[in-house]
Scaffold this motif. Structure first.
Motif, PDB file in Angstrom:
ATOM      1  N   PHE A   1       4.753  14.491  -1.009  1.00 30.85           N
ATOM      2  CA  PHE A   1       3.528  13.712  -1.110  1.00 30.85           C
ATOM      3  C   PHE A   1       3.363  12.859   0.126  1.00 30.85           C
ATOM      4  O   PHE A   1       4.341  12.543   0.803  1.00 30.85           O
ATOM      5  N   ALA A   2       2.120  12.469   0.392  1.00 27.07           N
ATOM      6  CA  ALA A   2       1.865  11.642   1.565  1.00 27.07           C
ATOM      7  C   ALA A   2       2.170  10.185   1.274  1.00 27.07           C
ATOM      8  O   ALA A   2       2.526   9.426   2.173  1.00 27.07           O
ATOM      9  N   ARG A   3       1.998   9.782   0.011  1.00 26.56           N
ATOM     10  CA  ARG A   3       2.249   8.397  -0.370  1.00 26.56           C
ATOM     11  C   ARG A   3       3.260   8.341  -1.497  1.00 26.56           C
ATOM     12  O   ARG A   3       3.432   9.319  -2.233  1.00 26.56           O
ATOM     13  N   TRP A   4       3.838   7.152  -1.674  1.00 20.91           N
ATOM     14  CA  TRP A   4       4.770   7.015  -2.789  1.00 20.91           C
ATOM     15  C   TRP A   4       3.990   6.949  -4.083  1.00 20.91           C
ATOM     16  O   TRP A   4       2.883   6.430  -4.128  1.00 20.91           O
ATOM     17  N   GLN A   5       4.509   7.480  -5.141  1.00 16.57           N
ATOM     18  CA  GLN A   5       3.911   7.288  -6.455  1.00 16.57           C
ATOM     19  C   GLN A   5       5.000   7.241  -7.504  1.00 16.57           C
ATOM     20  O   GLN A   5       6.101   7.752  -7.289  1.00 16.57           O
TER      21      GLN A   5
ATOM     22  N   PHE B   1       7.142  11.762   1.343  1.00 18.27           N
ATOM     23  CA  PHE B   1       7.751  11.342   0.089  1.00 18.27           C
ATOM     24  C   PHE B   1       8.052  12.581  -0.727  1.00 18.27           C
ATOM     25  O   PHE B   1       7.188  13.429  -0.920  1.00 18.27           O
ATOM     26  N   VAL B   2       9.309  12.688  -1.152  1.00 16.94           N
ATOM     27  CA  VAL B   2       9.772  13.923  -1.769  1.00 16.94           C
ATOM     28  C   VAL B   2      10.314  13.634  -3.160  1.00 16.94           C
ATOM     29  O   VAL B   2      11.044  12.663  -3.356  1.00 16.94           O
ATOM     30  N   CYS B   3       9.969  14.498  -4.108  1.00 14.01           N
ATOM     31  CA  CYS B   3      10.507  14.353  -5.469  1.00 14.01           C
ATOM     32  C   CYS B   3      11.899  14.970  -5.480  1.00 14.01           C
ATOM     33  O   CYS B   3      12.081  16.117  -5.075  1.00 14.01           O
TER      34      CYS B   3
END
Ligand code: TYD
Ligand code: MG
Length: 456
Positions: A17-21, A8-10
């Motif tokens: 990131f490994a997870r979505w946030q 997961f990339v901003c």
């Protein structure tokens, strides 16, 4: 095909990131994190697939002195301002990203550069946004030599690279990276995955085949598009073409450069005949007449990632009003009230019966504290009707105790001022550079009284 990995990339800062946030924990932006499929290793191009083209080197371990530097001489873009931002010209085999808002003039700049370069070397201009007719029409209107530049309308990165292997250009433009796509990557063009993979593929291609590649990347004001930020780590140079649509001036500035300094500024003017270099850029920001008037002064502010020289003006005049006016344009009103209080208490200057106007020239908005000392100097200069030295810059934060506090990036500010021909600077004592700056006398001050003494 191996198992596909997901990250997961901003899209703003490129953090992974490994997870979505919901919020990026790096840059604190909301809703910018998107899923990014890392394509299987097999999909990545290898030297073997690009064989048959001169310059393909098999990987081997070398010491640095064995590395062949002969292929490194830079070539000029034909624009001195452009060359300077690049650190002295284009390095063969480098990947360059030119960012900017739509309409900034990226396509115009690159078309002009490429048409002129085509006279002496092999070039390829890949347009994914405009049709070839549009490009040709623009070139014709700008009276550019059109018989040498080879152009291609294509958006598939693999096809472009296959073609480039045959055409063997020394320099190639990709306009723009946001419309490019790769067949292996499933998501839509313009998404983080596509932009990142396309740019990475092109960068590898540039390195392996010694083709300099200039990619265009759009940045929107809110940065919502998968733009230059997510690419910055993989390319060699990232430069930004900026300029408001109501101004004809455009500035080119390096964000990152593996082959040179980043604090270089290139200035262009958008004219009816395309972009023209501006040889004396300080003239834009410092639109000053011949004579130095009281109450006017140049300060060095920090704009985003760069120093900027701007003029600040003050007018202090006897007031007919019971409540004298305190007006600021481009500065914070409360800051002025505070500075006047400090000036009264620690500088012994009584302005309670005076109207005070402070203006930052050119519509620049200053939000940082480094303008404090310059504002005070301008106020005193106007009050005393005493013109300050013309070749002088001032910056520094003023504390409530009358102390002059340091501001970030003092060195860069001073260098920028020296570059624009300023001879004297009044700066906070903690910002005094360790090494002398050529052609610049730096006066370091610790308190307001020191500063006023140095100024008047
Ligand atoms: P363009 O290079 O198409 O912008 P970008 O590729 O960065 O999106 O530039 C478009 C703007 O430049 C457009 O608003 C018109 C202006 N322009 C001129 O003023 N004079 C010119 O000669 C050209 C070609 C463009
Ligand atoms: Mg364009």
């Amino acid at each position: 095909m191996g198992k596909k990995k997901t990250a997961f990339v901003c899209s703003d800062c490129g953090a992974e990131f490994a997870r979505w946030q919901g919020q990026c924990s790096e840059c604190k932006a909301w809703n910018t994190i998107t899923e990014f499929r890392v394509p299987s290793v097999k999909a990545a191009p290898r030297a073997g697939t690009m064989a048959g083209y001169a310059g393909v080197v098999e990987a081997k371990v070398q010491t640095l002195d064995e590395v062949n530097l002969e292929s490194l001489p830079r070539f000029t873009t034909g624009f001195k301002e452009f060359d300077r931002v690049l650190g002295g010209g284009v390095v063969p085999g480098s990947a360059i990203l030119i960012g900017g808002e739509p309409g900034a003039g990226k396509s115009t700049l690159l078309l002009q550069t490429m048409c002129l370069l085509a006279e002496t070397m092999s070039t390829l201009y890949v347009t994914g946004e405009e049709s070839l007719q549009q490009v040709a029409m623009r070139a014709k209107r700008l009276s550019l030599p059109t018989n040498k530049l080879r152009t291609l309308a294509e958006t598939n990165v693999e096809s472009i690279c296959q073609l480039a292997l045959r055409e063997k250009p020394a320099i190639m433009v990709i306009d723009s990276i946001q419309v490019m796509h790769m067949s292996d990557v499933q998501s839509a063009p313009g998404s983080v995955s596509q932009v990142r993979e396309s740019a990475a593929y092109l960068t590898r291609f540039a390195k392996q085949n010694q083709v300099a590649i200039i990619m265009v990347g759009h940045v929107t004001k809110d940065g919502s598009l998968a733009g230059p930020k997510v690419l910055e780590h993989c390319i060699d140079c990232s430069i930004l073409l900026e300029g408001s649509s109501d101004s004809r001036f455009r500035t080119l500035r390096g964000n990152k450069n593996r082959f040179g300094a980043v604090n270089e500024l290139g200035v262009f003017a958008m004219t009816g005949q395309g972009l023209k270099e501006v040889s004396n850029p300080s003239a834009i920001f410092l639109n000053r007449g011949e004579e130095q008037t009281p109450g006017s002064l140049v300060m060095v502010i920090w704009e985003g990632t760069r120093p900027l020289l701007v003029e600040v003006q003050a007018l202090v005049d006897y007031s007919q009003l019971a409540n004298p006016r305190r007006v600021t344009v481009g500065l914070e009103q409360n800051r002025l009230a505070m500075l006047l209080a400090v000036l009264h208490r620690h500088g012994g200057l009584q302005v309670a019966d005076q109207d005070v106007f402070v203006n930052v020239v050119g519509g620049v908005k200053v939000s940082e504290t480094s303008a404090d000392l310059a504002s005070i100097a301008a106020l005193v200069s106007s009050f005393k009707n005493h013109a300050l030295e013309r070749q002088m810059v001032v910056f520094g934060e003023v504390g409530l105790g009358g102390e002059i506090r340091p501001v970030p990036s003092g060195q860069e500010r001073l260098r920028e001022a020296a570059k624009h021909g300023f001879k004297r600077a009044i700066v906070p004592i903690a910002n005094k550079p360790k090494d002398a700056i050529e052609g610049m006398e730096v006066v370091a001050v610790a308190s307001l009284s020191d500063a006023l003494e140095a100024l008047f």
